[in-house]
Structure formats: C-alpha cells, structure tokens
Design an enzyme around this catalytic site. Structure first.
Site, PDB file in Angstrom:
ATOM      1  N   GLY A  48       0.835  -1.201   0.000  1.00  0.00           N
ATOM      2  CA  GLY A  48       0.000   0.000   0.000  1.00  0.00           C
ATOM      3  C   GLY A  48       0.865   1.244   0.000  1.00  0.00           C
ATOM      4  N   ILE A  50       2.329   5.093   0.983  1.00  0.00           N
ATOM      5  CA  ILE A  50       2.833   5.713   2.214  1.00  0.00           C
ATOM      6  C   ILE A  50       1.600   6.183   2.995  1.00  0.00           C
ATOM      7  CG2 ILE A  50       4.278   7.572   3.137  1.00  0.00           C
ATOM      8  CD1 ILE A  50       5.496   7.843   0.302  1.00  0.00           C
ATOM      9  N   GLY A  53      -1.554   2.577   6.078  1.00  0.00           N
ATOM     10  CA  GLY A  53      -1.890   1.841   7.303  1.00  0.00           C
ATOM     11  C   GLY A  53      -1.241   0.465   7.405  1.00  0.00           C
ATOM     12  N   GLU A 124       6.273  -6.132   5.498  1.00  0.00           N
ATOM     13  CA  GLU A 124       5.819  -4.785   5.133  1.00  0.00           C
ATOM     14  C   GLU A 124       6.432  -4.424   3.778  1.00  0.00           C
ATOM     15  OE1 GLU A 124       5.397  -0.217   6.809  1.00  0.00           O
ATOM     16  OE2 GLU A 124       6.732  -1.592   7.850  1.00  0.00           O
ATOM     17  N   LEU A 184      -0.249  11.446   6.909  1.00  0.00           N
ATOM     18  CA  LEU A 184       1.175  11.830   6.952  1.00  0.00           C
ATOM     19  C   LEU A 184       1.357  13.163   7.646  1.00  0.00           C
ATOM     20  CD1 LEU A 184       2.428   9.594   5.213  1.00  0.00           C
ATOM     21  CD2 LEU A 184       3.204  11.355   3.648  1.00  0.00           C
TER      22      LEU A 184
HETATM   23  N1  LIG Z   1      -7.512   4.046   9.749  1.00  0.00           N
HETATM   24  C1  LIG Z   1      -6.778   5.085  10.159  1.00  0.00           C
HETATM   25  N2  LIG Z   1      -7.363   6.254  10.439  1.00  0.00           N
HETATM   26  C2  LIG Z   1      -6.629   7.311  10.845  1.00  0.00           C
HETATM   27  N3  LIG Z   1      -5.301   7.304  10.995  1.00  0.00           N
HETATM   28  C3  LIG Z   1      -4.663   6.153  10.729  1.00  0.00           C
HETATM   29  C4  LIG Z   1      -5.368   4.985  10.298  1.00  0.00           C
HETATM   30  N4  LIG Z   1      -4.461   3.999  10.076  1.00  0.00           N
HETATM   31  C5  LIG Z   1      -3.257   4.523  10.359  1.00  0.00           C
HETATM   32  N5  LIG Z   1      -3.372   5.804  10.764  1.00  0.00           N
HETATM   33  C6  LIG Z   1      -2.287   6.704  11.123  1.00  0.00           C
HETATM   34  O1  LIG Z   1      -1.751   7.139   9.879  1.00  0.00           O
HETATM   35  C7  LIG Z   1      -0.329   7.123   9.930  1.00  0.00           C
HETATM   36  C8  LIG Z   1       0.173   6.138   8.886  1.00  0.00           C
HETATM   37  O2  LIG Z   1      -0.194   4.839   9.268  1.00  0.00           O
HETATM   38  P1  LIG Z   1       0.853   3.659   9.172  1.00  0.00           P
HETATM   39  O3  LIG Z   1       2.167   4.060   9.764  1.00  0.00           O
HETATM   40  O4  LIG Z   1       0.193   2.427   9.711  1.00  0.00           O
HETATM   41  O5  LIG Z   1       0.942   3.589   7.603  1.00  0.00           O
HETATM   42  P2  LIG Z   1       2.028   2.930   6.723  1.00  0.00           P
HETATM   43  O6  LIG Z   1       1.324   2.438   5.533  1.00  0.00           O
HETATM   44  O7  LIG Z   1       2.806   1.929   7.548  1.00  0.00           O
HETATM   45  O8  LIG Z   1       2.880   4.163   6.383  1.00  0.00           O
HETATM   46  P3  LIG Z   1       4.407   4.191   5.940  1.00  0.00           P
HETATM   47  O9  LIG Z   1       4.495   3.366   4.711  1.00  0.00           O
HETATM   48  O10 LIG Z   1       4.670   5.615   5.708  1.00  0.00           O
HETATM   49  O11 LIG Z   1       5.174   3.654   7.129  1.00  0.00           O
HETATM   50  C9  LIG Z   1       0.064   6.740  11.345  1.00  0.00           C
HETATM   51  O12 LIG Z   1       0.293   7.900  12.080  1.00  0.00           O
HETATM   52  C10 LIG Z   1      -1.158   5.987  11.844  1.00  0.00           C
HETATM   53  O13 LIG Z   1      -1.268   6.066  13.245  1.00  0.00           O
END
Ligand SMILES: Nc1ncnc2c1ncn2[C@@H]1O[C@H](COP(=O)(O)OP(=O)(O)OP(=O)(O)O)[C@@H](O)[C@H]1O
Length: 250
Positions: A48, A50, A53, A124, A184
C-alpha cells in the site's frame, strides 16, 4: 500443516483476486504433499501507499503467536554506515534514487529471508513493490536514468529467478491519496515534511497498475482492503479477514 493450505476458504464474494500474471505460490494441502514442498511459513506481503496503514495492520496481527511481522528496515535505510539513504532520497531523488533502490532491493531480499519458527510471516512491502511501484515511479518521473533503470531491472529479474522469495498472499491496503496525505501530515515525521501529495498520487497509480490492473506480474493472490476507513472500522475489517490473512490458523 495448516500453513500449507492458503486460501482454501476464500469464497467467491471475497475481494481476493487470483487472476495473476505469474504462477501463484498458494497451494492446497493435497498439492503440497504431491509436490513434496518443504515446510515453510505462509508469507503475506502487506502492500500500500505511504500512510495507507501497513504498520497499523502489522501491529494489529502481531498479537497472534503464530505471526512474525517484518517491518520495513527503516533503521538500515537511515543509517548506512552513518549515511541517511532515505533522507538523501527525499532531499534529492534525482541524485539518490539509484543508490537507494539498489540498497532497498538488497534489504528487501533480506526481509524475505527472515528466519522464524512462526507459521505466518507478514512482510511490510516486498521486493516486488520496490520494483513495480517505486523503481517504476522513479524512472517514469525522470529520477532514474534509462541505464540505471535497466540495471535495477536486471538485478530484480536475477533475484526473482535465483533467490527463494515466495509470497502466498498480497494484502493491498487501497487508500485514496488524499487520505494517506492527511495521515502523513498528522503524524508529522521529520523525513516526510517535504513529501508532496503528487508523490502519493503517483505511487497510488503504480499500486493500482500493479495490483488492480495487473500491468506488471503479480506473484500471489491479492486481498484488497478498503483502507480509507477510520481506525475502529479498519480493526473490524482486519478481524473480519483474519482467517484469510493468517491462513486459517486462528
Ligand atoms: N484508519 C486510520 N485512520 C486514521 N489514521 C490512521 C489509520 N491507520 C493509520 N493511521 C495513522 O496514519 C499514519 C500512517 O499509518 P501507518 O504508519 O500504519 O501507515 P504505513 O502504511 O505503515 O505508512 P508508511 O508506509 O509511511 O510507514 C500513522 O500515524 C497511523 O497512526
């Protein structure tokens, strides 16, 4: 051997797409005995954009004893003998895309090769998204020279052919770019303050091209989850799909 029975319970109404351009590594128990496959964990790649989630999903599933979660190796990317490869990439993509993606490909292979006695591995992202989303995006946006792109492509083809990089299921967290961008901004990581929404939109297009339109080979069935929902609804969605994601082990 429950982890050798992926996707047996997937019904026709689920959002799993198996129309892959590549042979899926998913096998049924009878397949496994007839093929005499070695025991290995069920490998799920969480894909997915950046901020879509992925970390949140992995943290949710880490509560289960059978799960080994392998996060992106951000530490390696931000401290490569004192150099911040990821920071450099964000600062000057044109200068650093090739080095970053070369190193990212190596560390992706290392993720795939994580040793564990758990029966489910959640990665991931993967070597595949590095190639089909990130390298492709860098090339098409002019940050990789044609020669650099060709070198990365040949490395990728070599690694896929010669390394053991099985994936049994891809979970695609499909989120609108604007939603990812909002998240972000809210988490406010130092390296990400300069990330423009255009990068998120471009990466979204490459994820869609790869996992929905199948313009590039897809190495496993794809489970598409709507990742635009709020946290609580996402948790319910994870719970609803946990049997598929964990290969029927809970
Ligand atoms: N369903 C949601 N609703 C609102 N905020 C969310 C949700 N899911 C994740 N977040 C918040 O959004 C931000 C990004 O989520 P997360 O780190 O899980 O994404 P990621 O895909 O791992 O991102 P990256 O690839 O940048 O690490 C985090 O601060 C997380 O707490």
């Amino acid at each position: 051997m429950p982890w050798l029975s992926p996707l047996r319970d997937v019904d026709n109404n689920s959002q799993v797409s198996t129309d892959s351009g590549m042979k899926s590594s998913a096998v049924s128990p009878s397949d496994s005995s007839s093929l005499n496959l070695p025991h290995r964990p069920f490998v799920v790649s969480v894909e997915g954009n950046i901020g879509s989630g992925k970390t949140t999903l992995m943290q949710y599933f880490e509560r289960y004893d059978c799960v080994e979660a392998v996060p992106e190796p951000i530490d390696k990317w931000t401290n490569l003998k004192g150099h911040n490869a990821l920071g450099n990439l964000y600062m000057d993509a044109n200068r650093w895309s090739f080095s970053f993606n070369t190193y990212a490909s190596l560390t992706r292979c290392q993720m795939h090769e994580t040793k564990t006695n758990k029966s489910v591995v959640l990665l991931e992202r993967s070597l595949y998204s590095t190639r089909y989303c990130f390298v492709e995006n860098s090339y098409q946006s002019g940050d990789l020279h044609e020669m650099e792109y060709e070198i990365l492509t040949r490395w990728f083809n070599y690694l896929v052919k010669h390394e053991h990089l099985p994936i049994d299921l891809i979970v695609y967290l499909k989120a609108e770019p604007v939603k990812c961008y909002e998240r972000l901004r809210q988490r406010h990581r130092r390296e990400e303050v300069s990330v423009p929404i255009s990068l998120i939109e471009d990466l979204h297009r490459f994820h869609e091209c790869w996992l929905i339109e199948k313009k590039y080979p897809v190495p496993a069935p794809v489970l598409i989850l709507d990742a635009n929902l709020d946290r609580a609804s996402m948790q319910s969605l994870f719970d609803e799909h946990k049997s598929k994601i964990l290969c029927g082990q809970i």
